[in-house]
Write an enzyme that holds these catalytic residues in place. Structure first.
Site, PDB file in Angstrom:
ATOM      1  N   SER A 141     132.903  21.287  45.220  1.00  0.00           N
ATOM      2  CA  SER A 141     133.969  21.109  46.210  1.00  0.00           C
ATOM      3  C   SER A 141     135.184  21.990  45.968  1.00  0.00           C
ATOM      4  CB  SER A 141     134.399  19.647  46.243  1.00  0.00           C
ATOM      5  OG  SER A 141     134.846  19.240  44.968  1.00  0.00           O
ATOM      6  N   HIS A 169     129.213  17.474  49.761  1.00  0.00           N
ATOM      7  CA  HIS A 169     129.672  18.645  50.515  1.00  0.00           C
ATOM      8  C   HIS A 169     128.484  19.468  51.022  1.00  0.00           C
ATOM      9  CE1 HIS A 169     133.912  17.974  49.679  1.00  0.00           C
ATOM     10  NE2 HIS A 169     133.500  17.548  48.507  1.00  0.00           N
ATOM     11  N   LYS A 200     132.398  12.046  54.872  1.00  0.00           N
ATOM     12  CA  LYS A 200     132.773  13.442  55.139  1.00  0.00           C
ATOM     13  C   LYS A 200     132.081  13.889  56.441  1.00  0.00           C
ATOM     14  CE  LYS A 200     133.443  14.350  50.168  1.00  0.00           C
ATOM     15  NZ  LYS A 200     134.822  13.899  50.016  1.00  0.00           N
TER      16      LYS A 200
END
Ligand code: PLP
Length: 354
Positions: A141, A169, A200
């Site tokens: 990240s 991610h 996310k």
């Protein structure tokens, strides 16, 4: 009038009308919350459905939900590994992996960031242990770089180790169908355990999960402390994630909706003279070095309507301060160009560009 370039809302699903509607419907039908952990009276049909959907999305046998991926990472190592086992962890793994590993009694090895020679040396040393688990972020990240999973899986096979990846991610947008780093690098059948977040790309509300072999998920339901001792995900949150997964499984258009924008930002920023860390990932760290420079530039970017944040020590190593830009599918080409223009102006003003 301010453009947000620092959210993990990679696919724009946090504000997708269907995702929001699914949350409202789940709230009305299933209530505000369960007031219970899962194994007492905190399991509704929607929790089971979402676990099944997550497993199907990742092409794994089963899945287990947590209140967050931080919890999923806190729960797995202690439940799976004994003092006879070993865990080998990339030195730049996310804080929650590091904390999860701290909680377990296995023998701990830390290998240099994405350094396969070092991992091999550590795997050789770890042959004396009963079981070996290699743990890595799929995409890192802070740097926007992607773990060399093919090589990691080859080493794991050679030294009889399991592979764990944190896909916070990556889930939803890496790989042709957004399945993640394992799909991108062609090792979906080689990675044993995936932890990821619902907070996310998958709607951005909250929640995390582990997906993998059924016996592992059964073990986690019996032993994983954040699962056993923390409240169930609220129905509205389940509704968001479930709809986000439906959208992603209907077509791969959403998963692919951001790649060209990432490319546009990276190439225009590089042409302007900036150094962008990582490759092909929507995390685009603009490397500046000096902590103060990163802070004042981020402040000045906000004055120009671009919301970005400077990262410096201890979040990143000393001397490697940066502004982390994150591209989203909801940014238009004009938004991206506006961001690049603002960076160029601000960079010149503060001496980051000639
Ligand atoms: N793992 C990684 C790599 C992350 O970036 C994050 C969030 O910042 C987490 C785990 C924790 O995820 P969650 O916000 O679902 O707890």
């Amino acid at each position: 009038g301010i453009l947000n370039f620092c959210a993990n809302n990679y696919l724009g699903l946090s504000s997708h009308p269907e995702v929001i509607r699914a949350a409202v419907e789940a709230l009305e039908k299933f209530g505000a919350g369960l007031s219970s952990v899962r194994f007492i009276c905190g399991t509704q049909s929607i929790h089971k459905d979402l676990e099944e959907k997550i497993a199907r999305f990742h092409q794994r046998e089963d899945a287990i939900l947590y209140a967050s991926c931080f919890d999923a990472n806190a729960g797995i190592f202690e439940a799976l590994l004994t003092p006879e086992d070993a865990v080998l962890s990339d030195e730049l793994n996310h804080a929650s992996i590091i904390d999860g590993i701290r909680l377990c009694k296995a023998n701990k090895y830390r290998y240099k960031h994405m350094d396969m020679q070092d991992l091999e040396a550590k795997l050789q040393d770890a042959q004396k242990h009963r079981l070996r688990l290699v743990a890595t972020d799929g995409a890192f990240s802070m740097d926007g770089d992607i773990a060399p999973l093919k090589e990691i899986c080859q080493l794991a096979e050679k030294y009889n180790a399991l592979v764990f990846i944190d896909e916070c991610h990556a889930t939803g947008f890496l790989g042709p169908n957004g399945r993640g780093t394992d799909e991108l690098l062609g090792v979906m059948d080689k990675v044993t355990i995936i932890n990821s977040t619902l907070g996310k790309a998958l709607g951005g509300a909250a929640g995390g999960y582990t997906t993998g072999p059924k016996p592992l998920i059964d073990l986690l339901r019996q032993r994983s402390r954040p699962y056993l001792f923390s409240n169930s995900l609220p129905p509205a949150v389940v509704g968001c994630a479930s709809k986000a997964l439906d959208l992603l499984m209907e077509s791969n258009a959403i998963a692919q909706s951001m790649a060209a924008k990432t490319q546009r930002f990276r190439s225009k920023m590089t042409a302007a003279g900036f150094t962008i860390s990582g490759k092909d990932h929507p995390i685009c760290p603009v490397m500046l070095g000096d902590a103060r420079l990163a802070a004042v530039m981020a402040e000045d970017m906000l004055n120009r309507g671009i919301y970005v944040i400077g990262f410096s020590y201890p979040v990143v190593p000393k001397g490697k301060a940066r502004i982390r830009v994150q591209i989203s599918a909801v940014h238009s080409d004009e938004d991206i160009d506006r961001c690049v223009e603002a960076f160029t102006e601000v960079g010149r003003k503060h001496g980051a560009l000639p």
